[in-house]
Scaffold this motif. Structure first.
Motif, PDB file in Angstrom:
ATOM      1  N   ALA A 148       0.832  -1.208   0.000  1.00 41.88           N
ATOM      2  CA  ALA A 148       0.000   0.000   0.000  1.00 41.88           C
ATOM      3  C   ALA A 148       0.865   1.255   0.000  1.00 41.88           C
ATOM      4  O   ALA A 148       2.076   1.196   0.220  1.00 41.88           O
ATOM      5  N   ALA A 149       0.225   2.392  -0.224  1.00 41.63           N
ATOM      6  CA  ALA A 149       0.959   3.661  -0.246  1.00 41.63           C
ATOM      7  C   ALA A 149       1.685   3.896   1.076  1.00 41.63           C
ATOM      8  O   ALA A 149       2.863   4.274   1.099  1.00 41.63           O
TER       9      ALA A 149
ATOM     10  N   ALA B  72       4.947   2.023   1.403  1.00 39.12           N
ATOM     11  CA  ALA B  72       6.064   2.586   0.634  1.00 39.12           C
ATOM     12  C   ALA B  72       6.595   3.856   1.294  1.00 39.12           C
ATOM     13  O   ALA B  72       7.811   4.064   1.382  1.00 39.12           O
ATOM     14  N   ILE B  73       5.702   4.707   1.750  1.00 42.22           N
ATOM     15  CA  ILE B  73       6.151   5.958   2.381  1.00 42.22           C
ATOM     16  C   ILE B  73       6.835   5.661   3.715  1.00 42.22           C
ATOM     17  O   ILE B  73       7.846   6.277   4.052  1.00 42.22           O
TER      18      ILE B  73
ATOM     19  N   GLU C 117       8.617   3.119   4.390  1.00 40.42           N
ATOM     20  CA  GLU C 117       9.991   2.700   4.064  1.00 40.42           C
ATOM     21  C   GLU C 117      10.893   3.906   3.823  1.00 40.42           C
ATOM     22  O   GLU C 117      12.027   3.945   4.295  1.00 40.42           O
ATOM     23  N   VAL C 118      10.379   4.883   3.080  1.00 40.63           N
ATOM     24  CA  VAL C 118      11.191   6.058   2.748  1.00 40.63           C
ATOM     25  C   VAL C 118      11.582   6.839   4.004  1.00 40.63           C
ATOM     26  O   VAL C 118      12.707   7.322   4.117  1.00 40.63           O
TER      27      VAL C 118
ATOM     28  N   LEU D 165       4.591  10.739   5.705  1.00 35.55           N
ATOM     29  CA  LEU D 165       5.509  11.638   5.007  1.00 35.55           C
ATOM     30  C   LEU D 165       6.008  12.746   5.940  1.00 35.55           C
ATOM     31  O   LEU D 165       7.179  13.134   5.892  1.00 35.55           O
TER      32      LEU D 165
ATOM     33  N   ALA E 171       9.260  12.522   8.126  1.00 36.93           N
ATOM     34  CA  ALA E 171      10.569  12.959   7.637  1.00 36.93           C
ATOM     35  C   ALA E 171      10.905  14.343   8.196  1.00 36.93           C
ATOM     36  O   ALA E 171      12.052  14.611   8.569  1.00 36.93           O
TER      37      ALA E 171
END
Lengths: 347, 347
Positions: free
Chosen positions: A83-84, A87-88, A90-91, A322, A325
């Motif tokens: 899912a989105a 992925a985010i 992980e970043v 997000l 970060a």
């Protein structure tokens, strides 16, 4: 809030190798996080996005572009990392904690590497436009499950982010936001997954009916006493994942762990948590302002200034993830930068 | 720009497990990056922040809160990983490439784990308010050094970010921005490291004098021909790090590598690069809008819509580094999310 830790953080900021104030809001965030954590150099270790999923009886009224079964499929997708928010996460270096708070049908079984935490309150809620979404016991149970999860599974997290999934839950969020903020349903009801204006208008009517049916139509005064009872509001027009996330916020605040609010559904959970106890408010942190119209109303009520506006309307905790970060950057600069003295610059 | 790759990326976005458009600007960024890279699933591998440092003769006129020697000390700080951009780079998973483009004095020697690339054009520029900052040969050499660095050291980078350090370089940026955009010096000259209003007014006077002395006072028409010659503008009122970063942008664009612009100094480098060749423009990506007033003017000229506004005014690539999290999130969601078909959701 530990004013001494915040003061010490402010003093440290003035010593770091940069012109004073030149990191702008990052400096303010580092000082605030120091005060919240009671640590002059907050670490934000083990950042975790809690993604809670549940289903909603109101979906039978045609308020979403997707059928209820998508909630279950997406829960498996979270577990598989597809899912989105996966992925985010992980970043930004965040773990994802996936929770079944009450998806329709039996518990979701998965083969993926990420397990699904079973905190099921029930097999989806009842239709809130026909009566209360859940029992008083289940409303309390959803909050309790969130508090317990925060105090056990998130005990090592320096920061948490709220995420969710549940077909129909922007309708639930609209009803909760209208009930708890007094805002007009039309103002806080958006297209959600992307329904057309005709369906959105129908959604507004469903929210109005839910509020009327549940005695919440008069600007947020439930007929259960002189004050708004947020547990009662949750019971009548809420959802299991919303109650669970409100509990997570309450439990995190009790442990002095800041909680990043995502979009309009986790925002509704934040409103519930804030109404349950004023102790939560200082620990709620902003991420983005999304395109669902109720979100800006919530942020205004909660006095949260968004960090960015990317026109997000996905939920899942995607925007909050997000934003991690930014919080990590604020604390990492604060903790790791050399001081002027350390590099031999006289001022 | 590879329209086929962008189209393929757009098609893929429609298949991913989310309502169409719900990731807002992240979707647009993924599609744009696909077109730039010529890859329907751009990877942004080896993200790198290039931090170039140099000194400026104009500092002798008292335009900064810090002495020239701080540039050298900060270059060592970058090499040791103790600066803001070092910490933010760690958070977003980016390497930092530290370059001495012309710091005052001999080459900077370091013991830190990160080496300093020697691309020194000279030992600081001359005073741009008294005449040209550098020779034509040095202006060309600074651009060439940047291009060469992009095409060698950044050849494996899927995305680069521009960063810089140089006491006095917001004065240089103001002069370049006024010369290349035609904006009034007062409008594009800010407090930089944090000088008071009296010193800022002095800085404006220095910029005006620099433009007049160098034949650039008439709204950006250098007296070297019918069109603006950006190399000549760079020679007269530029700096070695600015020329170097302009060259990096040019070299990256030639290699189809997108370049994230940071604050007002890297913005000035982007203006120079954009004036040298129109091929650069599509590869310039926004990060933040900072508090230096010239930055918004530059972003307007370059048609870059900032991702966030945290009131940053540090430079170093700090804001561009933070924005890498957003670009990585856009590409990671695009690349790693499951499709509806893969998870068995019918639409």
């Amino acid at each position: 809030f530990d004013a001494d830790a915040a003061d010490a953080a402010r003093d440290r900021q003035a010593e770091l190798t940069k012109p004073p104030g030149s990191l702008g809001r990052l400096e303010d965030l580092a000082v605030a996080l120091a005060g919240l954590a009671g640590d002059p150099r907050p670490q934000l270790s083990n950042p975790t996005v809690v993604v809670a999923a549940a289903d909603h009886g109101v979906v039978d009224r045609g308020v979403s572009a997707y059928p209820k079964s998508v909630t279950r499929a997406m829960l498996r997708n979270f577990a598989a990392g597809g899912a989105a928010v996966s992925a985010i996460g992980e970043v930004v270096g965040a773990e994802t904690l996936v929770v079944d708070a009450g998806v329709d049908g039996p518990p979701v079984e998965v083969d993926g590497s990420i397990g699904i935490v079973d905190e099921r309150i029930g097999s989806g809620t009842a239709d809130l436009a026909a009566g209360p979404a859940m029992s008083r016991a289940d409303a309390v149970a959803s909050l309790s499950a969130g508090v317990r999860t925060a105090r056990t599974r998130l005990s090592e997290a320096g920061i948490a982010a709220l995420g969710e999934m549940g077909i129909g839950n922007t309708t639930v969020a609209a009803a909760l936001t209208a009930a708890l903020s007094g805002a007009d349903p039309d103002r806080v009801t958006g297209p959600g997954t992307g329904v057309d204006e005709e369906t959105r208008a129908h959604k507004v009517a469903v929210v109005e009916r839910a509020l009327a049916t549940n005695g919440l139509a008069d600007g947020g005064e439930p007929d259960v006493g002189s004050d708004v009872d947020p547990v009662e509001v949750l019971r009548r027009v809420g959802g299991y994942e919303v109650g669970f996330l409100a509990g997570v916020a309450i439990g995190c605040a009790a442990d002095r762990t800041p909680v990043v609010v995502d979009g309009v559904v986790s925002g509704a959970a934040a409103l519930v948590a804030d109404a349950v106890t004023a102790d939560v408010r200082p620990y709620l942190l902003p991420s983005h302002v999304g395109s669902e119209p109720g979100h800006a109303v919530q942020l205004d009520v909660l006095d949260l200034e968004p960090l960015f506006d990317h026109g997000l309307r996905l939920g899942e905790g995607s925007g909050a993830a997000l934003a991690l970060a930014t919080y990590r950057a604020a604390c990492r600069t604060h903790d790791r930068m050399a001081t002027f003295a350390e590099v031999g610059i006289e001022r």
